[in-house]
Structures are given as structure tokens and as C-alpha cells.
Design a protein around this motif. Structure first.
Motif, PDB file in Angstrom:
ATOM      1  N   LYS A 217       0.851  -1.179   0.000  1.00 31.91           N
ATOM      2  CA  LYS A 217       0.000   0.000   0.000  1.00 31.91           C
ATOM      3  C   LYS A 217       0.894   1.238   0.000  1.00 31.91           C
ATOM      4  N   GLU A 228      -3.267   5.863   7.364  1.00 30.60           N
ATOM      5  CA  GLU A 228      -4.381   5.489   6.483  1.00 30.60           C
ATOM      6  C   GLU A 228      -4.018   4.287   5.616  1.00 30.60           C
ATOM      7  N   HIS A 231      -4.327   1.108   7.503  1.00 26.82           N
ATOM      8  CA  HIS A 231      -5.725   0.668   7.580  1.00 26.82           C
ATOM      9  C   HIS A 231      -6.096  -0.128   6.325  1.00 26.82           C
ATOM     10  N   GLU A 232      -5.690   0.380   5.169  1.00 23.98           N
ATOM     11  CA  GLU A 232      -5.971  -0.326   3.916  1.00 23.98           C
ATOM     12  C   GLU A 232      -5.285  -1.690   3.891  1.00 23.98           C
ATOM     13  N   PHE A 234      -4.167  -3.691   6.421  1.00 23.89           N
ATOM     14  CA  PHE A 234      -4.647  -4.692   7.367  1.00 23.89           C
ATOM     15  C   PHE A 234      -6.134  -5.013   7.176  1.00 23.89           C
ATOM     16  N   SER A 235      -6.875  -4.106   6.565  1.00 17.82           N
ATOM     17  CA  SER A 235      -8.272  -4.410   6.239  1.00 17.82           C
ATOM     18  C   SER A 235      -8.336  -5.436   5.122  1.00 17.82           C
ATOM     19  N   GLU A 236      -7.441  -5.286   4.150  1.00 17.78           N
ATOM     20  CA  GLU A 236      -7.438  -6.194   3.003  1.00 17.78           C
ATOM     21  C   GLU A 236      -6.689  -7.490   3.291  1.00 17.78           C
ATOM     22  N   TYR A 237      -5.644  -7.392   4.132  1.00 20.85           N
ATOM     23  CA  TYR A 237      -4.818  -8.572   4.442  1.00 20.85           C
ATOM     24  C   TYR A 237      -4.658  -8.699   5.959  1.00 20.85           C
ATOM     25  N   PRO A 238      -5.723  -9.110   6.650  1.00 24.59           N
ATOM     26  CA  PRO A 238      -5.685  -9.155   8.121  1.00 24.59           C
ATOM     27  C   PRO A 238      -4.720 -10.192   8.686  1.00 24.59           C
ATOM     28  N   TYR A 257      -1.382   2.969  14.179  1.00 25.08           N
ATOM     29  CA  TYR A 257      -2.632   2.366  13.704  1.00 25.08           C
ATOM     30  C   TYR A 257      -2.902   1.051  14.434  1.00 25.08           C
ATOM     31  N   ARG A 261      -5.881  -0.261  17.480  1.00 27.78           N
ATOM     32  CA  ARG A 261      -6.753  -1.430  17.297  1.00 27.78           C
ATOM     33  C   ARG A 261      -6.339  -2.586  18.202  1.00 27.78           C
TER      34      ARG A 261
END
Length: 334
Positions: A217, A228, A231-232, A234-238, A257, A261
């Protein structure tokens, strides 16, 4: 009242031009007169002002520095190195912050030309043809630091970004991580961005972890943008357990970040930065990072520019300085 060159000439019993020749070309003045002038200079504590000195030597004894973001922590160490080198070499340093704005950068070159700087250090940016043409047209010697030009034969000093990125990712792999992401520069004109991506990819391919190649990213050069981008990622590749960041500020954004969380660093995710800015050792957790010799890069760029200004060339056109991996608290074995 400060003594003038006229006062020196009067005390030594010589002409003003003789005093100038003693300061500029002492070998052209007979010893008896030269000693009288030097004694007068010492007794009066005479120091030529910068304007007079410039007239004598046909130099301004000033170097210019063009940097893209003066707020970026990376440049503090670089500026310190340049400043120390300038003090040693007898120069003053003028700093201009470009914000990577082409019009502003070109206007600063004009300003440097007007101020008659002896040379310019061009830092961490791409050398576009209009920049090159302007510098050549103004006949200002220049070198590049933390950057280089493939198109033009310009002296430069930097680290091997591809090899450094490879070492960072290889370190994560050797810790046992198999799900590895990356935060990279999104500026299409970035000099360091592409080779650091290449180093990331080379390490993954070498160890059979090509499935991670898509886990990249991009962000601008600031903390909040890296936050930001994290976020992209870890949202896409947790399932990501390690992140290589192309700057320490990006690593700090990623860790912040994850902390927000309740994800532990390095307990659940390991993070590696790049640069080793001063804050890297103060942040919590302290950053594992690729250390660039930031101070030395600045110091060496000033030395290289001095060499170019005084001799018309440099011995090493593309100088590579060594990086090293510093292991701290933000990484652990998987």
C-alpha cells in the motif's frame, strides 16, 4: 569601529592592492612587505567582510540546499552534516524548502543564482530536464544527495536503496514471518520508492513468498498518510504479521494504527522502518530500522560539492554509502 583594509594598508605602509594580494596570492608579494601586512592584520584583528572576500576570491563562499520537506525528520540530520562540513570548508549554507513544487524549485534556483552561490546540493528529488536546464543555464555546479540521475552525469551520494530494502525484508523472513506487507511511497516521481519495492520483491521471490507481492500500500511522505495506508493494508490482508516501511515515519504511522486497534507490536505484528532518524530510538516500541548514514550523507555531499566547485570534477561520480540494519524492539521471531 571595525578595522578596514585601508587601516591595514596604512599600518603596514603599503598600498591597498598589496594587502589584497597578500590575502589572495601571498606568493606574489615580497617577504618583507608580506610580513608587515600579516603583522598589521594580526594587530588590528582585521577580518574582510563577506562582500570584500567575495570580490577578492570571486566566490560568495555560500552553498545552497534544495530539500523537498523541511519538516521531515530525515532532513534534520542531513542539514546538520552539511552545516558542519560548510563550517570546516569556510562556507555559509542557504536552505530552501521546495515542497516538491516545480515552480517554487525553479524560482529558488533563480534566487541562488542572484545570490551568486558557489554551488547547490539537490536533495531527495528527481532531476527533471527543466531543473537540469535551469541549473546548467545558470552555470551553477551542483551535486545530488539521497538521489541520482540516470539521464545526466551528475555527482551524487546515496545508499543502495534496493539492497537495503532486501536486507530489511530478508530479516523479517528469517524471523519466521511468511505474511509480509509493505508501505511504500506513492509519489510517481520518487527516487527511493521504486528500488525499495524491488528489494522487497527480490527477497520475497528468493524465499518463495511471492504471494506477498500484492501486499503493498502506498502513502505520501507523512505519518497520517501512512496511518491510512496501514488501515488499507490490514483491512485487506488481516493475516499480515510483518510490515516493511520505506521510512521511519511510515513505521510510526503503522505502529500507531495497530496500537489503536489493540494489536501488539511486536507481539502480533513486527514492523521495520527505514532511515534511523533520531526519533527511531525514542519511539515506543523503539524501531528496528535500516540505518542510513544521514549525517554523513549531508557532510559528504558538501565535501563533494566543494570538490566540484574548486577543481571542476569529482573523483567518484556516483558514491554509495553503507547502510546497516539496527534491531530494536519493534520486531520479534514469529
Amino acid at each position: 569601529m571595525k578595522p578596514t583594509i585601508r587601516d591595514v594598508a596604512k599600518m603596514a605602509g603599503v598600498s591597498i592592492s598589496t594587502v589584497s594580494r597578500v590575502m589572495n596570492a601571498p606568493e606574489t608579494v615580497v617577504e618583507s612587505k608580506r610580513l608587515k601586512v600579516l603583522d598589521a592584520i594580526e594587530e588590528l584583528k582585521y577580518q574582510p567582510n563577506s562582500f570584500a572576500r567575495g570580490l577578492i576570491y570571486r566566490k560568495s563562499f555560500t552553498l545552497g540546499l534544495l530539500i523537498p520537506d523541511i519538516e521531515n525528520m530525515y532532513y534534520a540530520g542531513m542539514i546538520r552534516g552539511m552545516q558542519d562540513a560548510c563550517i570546516k570548508l569556510g562556507y555559509s549554507l542557504m536552505i530552501c524548502n521546495t515542497d516538491r513544487d516545480p515552480e517554487r524549485l525553479l524560482s529558488y534556483i533563480d534566487a541562488f543564482h542572484e545570490k551568486q552561490v558557489d554551488g547547490i546540493v539537490f536533495a531527495s528529488d528527481m532531476l527533471f530536464p527543466e531543473y537540469y536546464d535551469k541549473l546548467v543555464g545558470c552555470r551553477i555546479p551542483f551535486v545530488m544527495v539521497s538521489s541520482h540521475s540516470d539521464e545526466y552525469d551528475i555527482p551524487s551520494v546515496e545508499v543502495d536503496d534496493e539492497a537495503a530494502a532486501y536486507d530489511a525484508v530478508k530479516f523479517l523472513i528469517e524471523l519466521g514471518h511468511k505474511q509480509i506487507g509493505m508501505l511504500g511511497f506513492n509519489d510517481v516521481n520518487s527516487i527511493a520508492g521504486p528500488p525499495r519495492i524491488e528489494g522487497f520483491a527480490r527477497a520475497l521471490k528468493e524465499f518463495g513468498l511471492e504471494h506477498n507481492l500484492e501486499k503493498v500500500k502506498y502513502a505520501s511522505h507523512r505519518f497520517e498518510h501512512a496511518y491510512e495506508a496501514s488501515h488499507e493494508l490490514f483491512s485487506e490482508y488481516p493475516d499480515t504479521t510483518a510490515v516493511f516501511c520505506v521510512a521511519d515515519e511510515f513505521a510510526m504511522g503503522a505502529i500507531s494504527y495497530l496500537k489503536d486497534r489493540n494489536v501488539l507490536v511486536p507481539g502480533q505484528v513486527s514492523v521495520v522502518g527505514f532511515d534511523n532518524v533520531r526519533m527511531a530510538g525514542m519511539f515506543i516500541p523503539k524501531l528496528t530500522t535500516i540505518a542510513q548514514p544521514i549525517y554523513e550523507l549531508g557532510y559528504r555531499s558538501a565535501e563533494q560539492l566543494h570538490e566540484l566547485v574548486t577543481t571542476g570534477s569529482v573523483k567518484v561520480t556516483r558514491e554509495k554509502m553503507k547502510h546497516r540494519l539496527i534491531v530494536r524492539e519493534s520486531t520479534r521471531e514469529r
